[in-house]
Design an enzyme around this catalytic site. Structure first.
Site, PDB file in Angstrom:
ATOM      1  N   TRP A 289      44.080  40.644  49.768  1.00 50.64           N
ATOM      2  CA  TRP A 289      42.655  40.578  50.165  1.00 50.64           C
ATOM      3  C   TRP A 289      41.989  39.293  49.685  1.00 50.64           C
ATOM      4  O   TRP A 289      40.824  39.063  49.971  1.00 50.64           O
ATOM      5  CB  TRP A 289      41.892  41.796  49.639  1.00 50.64           C
ATOM      6  CG  TRP A 289      42.220  42.107  48.217  1.00 50.64           C
ATOM      7  CD1 TRP A 289      41.596  41.616  47.112  1.00 50.64           C
ATOM      8  CD2 TRP A 289      43.265  42.966  47.743  1.00 50.64           C
ATOM      9  NE1 TRP A 289      42.177  42.109  45.979  1.00 50.64           N
ATOM     10  CE2 TRP A 289      43.201  42.941  46.336  1.00 50.64           C
ATOM     11  CE3 TRP A 289      44.243  43.754  48.363  1.00 50.64           C
ATOM     12  CZ2 TRP A 289      44.080  43.668  45.540  1.00 50.64           C
ATOM     13  CZ3 TRP A 289      45.122  44.476  47.573  1.00 50.64           C
ATOM     14  CH2 TRP A 289      45.038  44.427  46.188  1.00 50.64           C
ATOM     15  N   ARG A 290      42.736  38.499  48.945  1.00 50.59           N
ATOM     16  CA  ARG A 290      42.172  37.204  48.556  1.00 50.59           C
ATOM     17  C   ARG A 290      42.509  36.131  49.577  1.00 50.59           C
ATOM     18  O   ARG A 290      42.133  34.980  49.409  1.00 50.59           O
ATOM     19  CB  ARG A 290      42.716  36.793  47.186  1.00 50.59           C
ATOM     20  CG  ARG A 290      42.170  37.660  46.098  1.00 50.59           C
ATOM     21  CD  ARG A 290      42.607  37.204  44.743  1.00 50.59           C
ATOM     22  NE  ARG A 290      41.917  37.974  43.722  1.00 50.59           N
ATOM     23  CZ  ARG A 290      42.404  38.236  42.533  1.00 50.59           C
ATOM     24  NH1 ARG A 290      43.591  37.777  42.201  1.00 50.59           N
ATOM     25  NH2 ARG A 290      41.709  38.940  41.677  1.00 50.59           N
TER      26      ARG A 290
ATOM     27  N   CYS B  90      44.434  36.386  22.522  1.00 49.61           N
ATOM     28  CA  CYS B  90      43.406  35.336  22.475  1.00 49.61           C
ATOM     29  C   CYS B  90      44.006  33.962  22.176  1.00 49.61           C
ATOM     30  O   CYS B  90      43.344  32.947  22.364  1.00 49.61           O
ATOM     31  CB  CYS B  90      42.341  35.683  21.453  1.00 49.61           C
ATOM     32  SG  CYS B  90      41.488  37.227  21.850  1.00 49.61           S
TER      33      CYS B  90
ATOM     34  N   GLN C 288      39.325  52.947  43.189  1.00 49.44           N
ATOM     35  CA  GLN C 288      40.022  54.193  43.029  1.00 49.44           C
ATOM     36  C   GLN C 288      41.322  54.051  42.249  1.00 49.44           C
ATOM     37  O   GLN C 288      41.763  54.985  41.609  1.00 49.44           O
ATOM     38  CB  GLN C 288      40.332  54.714  44.435  1.00 49.44           C
ATOM     39  CG  GLN C 288      40.065  56.112  44.721  1.00 49.44           C
ATOM     40  CD  GLN C 288      39.115  56.775  43.783  1.00 49.44           C
ATOM     41  OE1 GLN C 288      37.948  56.431  43.713  1.00 49.44           O
ATOM     42  NE2 GLN C 288      39.618  57.750  43.044  1.00 49.44           N
ATOM     43  N   THR C 289      41.924  52.889  42.336  1.00 53.77           N
ATOM     44  CA  THR C 289      43.240  52.749  41.721  1.00 53.77           C
ATOM     45  C   THR C 289      43.516  51.300  41.368  1.00 53.77           C
ATOM     46  O   THR C 289      42.730  50.412  41.658  1.00 53.77           O
ATOM     47  CB  THR C 289      44.325  53.305  42.677  1.00 53.77           C
ATOM     48  OG1 THR C 289      45.552  53.414  41.971  1.00 53.77           O
ATOM     49  CG2 THR C 289      44.547  52.413  43.885  1.00 53.77           C
TER      50      THR C 289
ATOM     51  N   ASP D   9      32.201  44.134  37.971  1.00 61.57           N
ATOM     52  CA  ASP D   9      32.948  45.389  37.831  1.00 61.57           C
ATOM     53  C   ASP D   9      33.324  45.568  36.357  1.00 61.57           C
ATOM     54  O   ASP D   9      32.881  44.793  35.495  1.00 61.57           O
ATOM     55  CB  ASP D   9      34.168  45.403  38.771  1.00 61.57           C
ATOM     56  CG  ASP D   9      35.291  44.515  38.268  1.00 61.57           C
ATOM     57  OD1 ASP D   9      35.045  43.673  37.370  1.00 61.57           O
ATOM     58  OD2 ASP D   9      36.440  44.665  38.755  1.00 61.57           O
TER      59      ASP D   9
ATOM     60  N   GLU E 190      38.082  46.614  48.258  1.00 60.74           N
ATOM     61  CA  GLU E 190      37.214  46.940  47.124  1.00 60.74           C
ATOM     62  C   GLU E 190      37.076  48.449  46.942  1.00 60.74           C
ATOM     63  O   GLU E 190      37.047  48.943  45.825  1.00 60.74           O
ATOM     64  CB  GLU E 190      35.845  46.282  47.282  1.00 60.74           C
ATOM     65  CG  GLU E 190      35.868  44.752  47.137  1.00 60.74           C
ATOM     66  CD  GLU E 190      36.377  44.276  45.779  1.00 60.74           C
ATOM     67  OE1 GLU E 190      36.320  45.044  44.799  1.00 60.74           O
ATOM     68  OE2 GLU E 190      36.854  43.124  45.709  1.00 60.74           O
TER      69      GLU E 190
ATOM     70  N   TYR F 117      27.886  46.551  43.277  1.00 59.71           N
ATOM     71  CA  TYR F 117      29.110  45.781  43.067  1.00 59.71           C
ATOM     72  C   TYR F 117      29.816  45.469  44.390  1.00 59.71           C
ATOM     73  O   TYR F 117      30.133  44.307  44.683  1.00 59.71           O
ATOM     74  CB  TYR F 117      30.076  46.521  42.111  1.00 59.71           C
ATOM     75  CG  TYR F 117      31.432  45.882  42.179  1.00 59.71           C
ATOM     76  CD1 TYR F 117      31.666  44.673  41.543  1.00 59.71           C
ATOM     77  CD2 TYR F 117      32.450  46.427  42.966  1.00 59.71           C
ATOM     78  CE1 TYR F 117      32.876  44.015  41.670  1.00 59.71           C
ATOM     79  CE2 TYR F 117      33.658  45.784  43.104  1.00 59.71           C
ATOM     80  CZ  TYR F 117      33.870  44.590  42.445  1.00 59.71           C
ATOM     81  OH  TYR F 117      35.062  43.931  42.593  1.00 59.71           O
TER      82      TYR F 117
HETATM   83  N1  ADE Z   1      39.357  44.875  41.358  1.00 56.00           N
HETATM   84  C1  ADE Z   1      38.237  44.974  42.060  1.00 56.00           C
HETATM   85  N2  ADE Z   1      38.113  43.974  42.938  1.00 56.00           N
HETATM   86  C2  ADE Z   1      39.210  43.215  42.794  1.00 56.00           C
HETATM   87  C3  ADE Z   1      39.690  42.058  43.415  1.00 56.00           C
HETATM   88  N3  ADE Z   1      38.991  41.497  44.397  1.00 56.00           N
HETATM   89  N4  ADE Z   1      40.853  41.566  42.999  1.00 56.00           N
HETATM   90  C4  ADE Z   1      41.532  42.165  42.019  1.00 56.00           C
HETATM   91  N5  ADE Z   1      41.150  43.253  41.385  1.00 56.00           N
HETATM   92  C5  ADE Z   1      39.999  43.788  41.768  1.00 56.00           C
END
Ligand code: ADE
Length: 359
Positions: free
Chosen positions: A28-29, A203, A46-47, A142, A41, A124
């Site tokens: 989705w990116r 860190c 949900q998971t 988020d 989203e 969100y």
């Molecule tokens: N969690 C919620 N949105 C996200 C995203 N776009 N990419 C990765 N993790 C997510």
């Protein structure tokens, strides 16, 4: 607290280069299609990414556009969502797809304010779609982002309190760059998911330790501050699986309760766990069936955890002869194995059918 202007510019530049080097190439990116972003989203609420990705792919194969989702039968949408839980999300998504097709000619509104008015979209999700699809400079906050911000800036506001959203949003609005806000939002989410993780973040490889409140005061495990979860309600479900030949009696859950729109068996809820057939409450159908068939208890007790409910579930099996005429409760019908396979069901029904019937 909030760094000055120059430090912010430096923060944004470092965050972006961290993201470009470290981010996962999630499906989705690779799109600016608001429909696909919306779907991702909602699934990710949900998971986790690994479990959510196959659902995302399945949905897009079955419903490649918002028009396809709008034209779908709710039952099929729920069936595809099966296993993700919180089925009202899927129902809202279906409702909103129809709204977008019928009222907006299939086009998503392009601002976060308009998006947030759609059913099932909170601040969100609206911000995520507005920034990822339309490049609006609005922060998408988020759980990952709450964590990153509270640690970096030393914010002790309980993130579940009523004022938290405003406080974090106001601060984030000062940080988000006008130039490429989409990458900024993805980067904050990814930074929380991969680097600034809830337990024992490493860190030593973080680019922001020099400006991080939690690092300086060794408070990584104290931030973010999060109220105790709401009390969990215990519920006790006694399911009766009425089998006639190859078919089982099921019905759609219509009440405003968990699993609305999904199919389950005849259910009697009780105030405590019932393990002995003599303790079952009086019930017209049950009495009938008990007399006609054999009542067999499925020995295993199932526990099913939902966000605010813990279900203790027992199943009872009633087999009746194929030629028996049974009076089924209103709404119930017999479904064949193949039909049951196609019905949207709580995952627990699937589990018990697989374990008991080897379906
Ligand atoms: N969690 C919620 N949105 C996200 C995203 N776009 N990419 C990765 N993790 C997510």
């Amino acid at each position: 607290m909030l760094p000055d202007h120059l430090q912010l510019l430096e923060f944004n530049a470092k965050l972006k280069s961290w993201y470009l080097e470290n981010h996962r190439p999630l499906l989705w990116r690779q799109t600016t299609d608001p429909y696909k972003i919306w779907l991702s989203e909602i699934i990710l609420q949900q998971t986790r990414v690994t479990q959510g990705t196959p659902y995302y792919e399945k949905f897009l194969i079955t419903y490649p556009t918002v028009f396809d989702l709008a034209a779908a039968d709710e039952r099929d949408v729920l069936r595809l969502w099966q296993g993700l839980g919180y089925y009202s999300r899927a129902r809202n998504m279906h409702y909103t797809a129809r709204h977008i097709v019928e009222e907006c000619e299939g086009k998503f509104p392009e601002t976060s304010i308009k998006l947030a008015k759609l059913k099932g979209l909170g601040a969100y999700t609206a911000a995520a779609i507005a920034s990822f699809a339309f490049n609006e400079a609005v922060p998408a906050i988020d759980g990952n982002v709450y964590r990153v911000m509270s640690r970096l800036f030393g914010i002790f506001t309980d993130i579940l309190s009523s004022g938290a959203k405003n406080e974090f949003t106001n601060l984030a609005k000062q940080i988000i760059p006008q130039d490429d806000p989409a990458t900024y939002n993805q980067a904050m989410i990814e930074f929380g998911a991969l680097q600034c993780v809830p337990a024992s973040p490493n860190c030593s490889v973080c680019p922001f330790t020099y400006m991080c409140y939690a690092y300086e005061f060794n408070m990584q495990n104290k931030l973010p501050v999060k109220m105790k979860k709401n009390a969990v309600k215990n519920r006790y479900f006694n399911y009766f699986i009425l089998q006639k030949g190859e078919s089982l009696a099921m019905h759609e859950r219509l009440k405003k309760d968990i699993w609305k729109g999904l199919y389950d068996f005849y259910l009697i809820e009780s105030l405590a766990d019932i393990n002995n057939p003599d303790d079952l409450p009086e019930d017209k159908f049950l009495e009938d069936w008990k007399q006609k068939g054999q009542l067999r208890q499925v020995l295993k007790e199932y526990t099913h955890l939902l966000t605010h409910q813990r279900l203790t579930v027992r199943f009872w099996w009633i087999t009746i002869a194929e030629n028996e005429v049974v009076d089924l409760p209103l709404g119930m019908a017999f479904y064949s194995k193949n039909e049951i396979e196609e019905l949207p069901k709580p995952i627990l029904m699937d589990t018990v059918l697989k374990e008991e019937l080897f379906l």
